[in-house]
Design an enzyme around this catalytic site. Sequence first.
Site, PDB file in Angstrom:
ATOM      1  N   ALA A  12     -19.803  41.538  69.283  1.00 28.10           N
ATOM      2  CA  ALA A  12     -20.924  42.394  68.882  1.00 28.10           C
ATOM      3  C   ALA A  12     -20.576  43.881  68.854  1.00 28.10           C
ATOM      4  CB  ALA A  12     -22.113  42.147  69.809  1.00 28.10           C
ATOM      5  N   ALA A  42     -23.141  34.765  67.360  1.00 29.83           N
ATOM      6  CA  ALA A  42     -24.362  34.889  68.148  1.00 29.83           C
ATOM      7  C   ALA A  42     -24.263  33.970  69.364  1.00 29.83           C
ATOM      8  CB  ALA A  42     -25.576  34.529  67.304  1.00 29.83           C
ATOM      9  N   CYS A  44     -25.959  33.935  71.926  1.00 25.07           N
ATOM     10  CA  CYS A  44     -27.288  33.533  72.370  1.00 25.07           C
ATOM     11  C   CYS A  44     -27.792  32.309  71.619  1.00 25.07           C
ATOM     12  CB  CYS A  44     -28.288  34.660  72.179  1.00 25.07           C
ATOM     13  SG  CYS A  44     -27.737  36.200  72.896  1.00 25.07           S
ATOM     14  N   ASN A 304     -24.600  45.685  70.301  1.00 22.99           N
ATOM     15  CA  ASN A 304     -24.648  46.013  68.881  1.00 22.99           C
ATOM     16  C   ASN A 304     -24.954  47.487  68.665  1.00 22.99           C
ATOM     17  OD1 ASN A 304     -24.676  43.646  66.710  1.00 22.99           O
ATOM     18  ND2 ASN A 304     -25.422  42.830  68.642  1.00 22.99           N
ATOM     19  N   TYR A 425     -56.146  44.322  67.237  1.00 24.40           N
ATOM     20  CA  TYR A 425     -57.067  43.251  67.604  1.00 24.40           C
ATOM     21  C   TYR A 425     -57.678  42.595  66.369  1.00 24.40           C
ATOM     22  CZ  TYR A 425     -61.648  41.187  68.295  1.00 24.40           C
ATOM     23  OH  TYR A 425     -62.735  40.353  68.225  1.00 24.40           O
TER      24      TYR A 425
END
Lengths: 448, 448
Positions: A12, A42, A44, A304, A425
């Site tokens: 990274a 990646a 992860c 990164n 909301y």
Amino acid sequence: MGETFVIVGGDAAGMSAASKAKRDDPDLDVIVFEKGEWVSYAACGMPYYVKGAVDDLDDLVAVTPEEFREERDVDLRTGHEVVSIDPEAKVVTVEADGERFEQPYDHLLIGTGAHAIEPPFDGIDLDGVFTIHDMDEADAIDDYVDAHDPETAAIVGGGYVGIEMAEALDERGLSVSLYEMLPHVLQPFGDPVAGVVEDHLREQGVDLRLDTPVEGFSGDGRVERVELEDGTVPADLVIVGVGVAPNTDLAEEAGIELGPTGAIATDEYGRTNAPDVYAAGDCAEATNVVTGDPDHVPLALTANRAGRAIGQTVAGEPTRVGGTAGTAIVKAFDLGAARTGIVDEDEAREAGFDPASVTITAPTRPHYYPGAEDLRVTLVADRESGRLLGGSVVGRDGAKRIDTVATALSAGMTVDEVESLDLAYAPPFSPVWDPILTAAKVLSGNLD
Amino acid sequence: MGETFVIVGGDAAGMSAASKAKRDDPDLDVIVFEKGEWVSYAACGMPYYVKGAVDDLDDLVAVTPEEFREERDVDLRTGHEVVSIDPEAKVVTVEADGERFEQPYDHLLIGTGAHAIEPPFDGIDLDGVFTIHDMDEADAIDDYVDAHDPETAAIVGGGYVGIEMAEALDERGLSVSLYEMLPHVLQPFGDPVAGVVEDHLREQGVDLRLDTPVEGFSGDGRVERVELEDGTVPADLVIVGVGVAPNTDLAEEAGIELGPTGAIATDEYGRTNAPDVYAAGDCAEATNVVTGDPDHVPLALTANRAGRAIGQTVAGEPTRVGGTAGTAIVKAFDLGAARTGIVDEDEAREAGFDPASVTITAPTRPHYYPGAEDLRVTLVADRESGRLLGGSVVGRDGAKRIDTVATALSAGMTVDEVESLDLAYAPPFSPVWDPILTAAKVLSGNLD
């Protein structure tokens, strides 16, 4: 003839720096030495490959070696290990195919990453005992499940890797037990998160054993059992996920200073104490935006971002690497859990604050709207200044709401300012008072 | 004997103020006059009642009149209309059951709300032509669909009410056409959002007609057609949703000043120009956190928060009502769209800024993780200061990410500071660079 920017490590931080530097200054010679074969992947995503949610390991590669070489004009050399750095001579020594050569540099980035910690467990070298820190390991676990059809898996360590692998192996049909030597899983997320996650893991059928140190593994060539203080438990597959440690040998041998966390010390531009030598990613420290102190947060975004900033600096535009709030998020079966900054009062006191905190549970949508789920929110603040120090969230929906807290931390907001935020909301998305606002409202009352 | 706090209007602002004031100072006499029968209801939930996603209209009531009276000790009087205010004498005149009486006050809150604008369309009084601004109207629409089994619905106005009602009536099996006199729907959300929403509405089968003013409605007692400049279109049911206007007559007649938006002018504590007279909610202005100017944002959170703050102030602890960023979010069938602050360059120039903006499309998860959806993000900044001014998002997933932008706005962050935010990353929740960070990164490059 441009200057030479040498990068050690092709993941990274390294590849972000390489791409950015070359794009901003095409005259720069950018050389990346990567000792393995995989770059820019990646990590992860690996648990989701084992789980079967990602079809192909190559899908985890963001940019291929060919793309770096041909499209981005980066001189990427895989299978090349940097074995020493001479900061005085501004030269690195590289080993490839059994040969050594020297490569001079004008700018150097150390992006050597981290490694999975392997405690001295008996039997850690048995077949079927894995860590999961690189692509080859992910592949090996996947192959092992296919080849040996294990029925039981033992996971050592209740951090996010352990919990993600529990989900992955459960999905693959294994019966999963998880051993954590501390009283709670996900220690950096704080107790309020841990409690919810632990209940959920048990509901999902994970045999969760807290306060349970593992002594080792046994079996005949292949792992068959986990050895505990008071007995053994069958396990056809073991994942050891007890944390990572920065790869600092290369830097230390070159006389580059480490910081208080044990990772490479850097300044706000990612510079080490050696001239024109930068460090970034899992091997380096970053500045914590809450405490202002050096911190070691081996996560992808920090790597990164720092790599990219250093690439920009080397290309001629000095750019700060940015701080870290220690923001993290993890999926645990049907739950999302997230944390940022300081998540409990003990941690706040250690950092020199006079803390107050609150934990509330609030729905992510109005009670009448279908699909409302409870979100447990914890916020921590400093009594004297009223400043928000951090927090955590956990629930089946809405864990990304931690970003509101992370943004407020970077801005140095008080709890009253957070309570005043104009968040979005509408019934399909939130109650009138978003759970983060509700927590801030209650905490604000406690600070009076 | 405590002081008397009189509140005109029993919805979000009024009931929030009543509850908070009474809780903080139980000696206070808190009297609420509400001319209708419904109090404290979620108007934003009404389209979902018509849709059938909410079973019972009573589910939208957050706190019942009985709870206010018995548990919260608020003297709530429904069916009571305040017909005049005398700020000099500190008295209001109230009408109920055809009788009038005077009620003195020490503190007064005007929370009269807003009303749906009804343009002078021909045939607006025909049966089957509705606005949807209160609970009785929601009930009437639901009854009308049940009783007359309409096949076609025409919606006049492409704001969020119109779009929510298009979804609701489509779900009820009607064929829906939607008429917007402007070139785009959702004008306050900006063109990049409108484009995505318009394509999606058409995909869902809505007959969307932009740049199309409606002249009126026709039919024999009951509506049968929408009249356009160049023809007529069948419609068995019509919803007029062209916006709301603040209810200011009562205040104006009492000599209370309105602001530049036409709503009641208030200061940072929600005070009007009359002594001890506050205003909050859809009838009142709030301060825009980006421009610092008075703004009229008739949304629920602003009303609830201002009411609560005024209740606290009246109970003895002066509390600012907080600003508005104009944050809004809307569901349009499978999409979520959200906005905050200033959403395009024209709006920024009008507010005196030198704007730059960017629109990007980025996935809400890594490409390899199942369920990644595109999110279109627009950010607007001021070139001179680098300050973020606002933005919008639209996509099938992740619209609540607008909260990161809203938080950054309240903090007055620059685009570079937003780019440096440590937002949460894990593959099930986000790519390494959250779409908001990617947008900030691109915009930052454009500002150089």
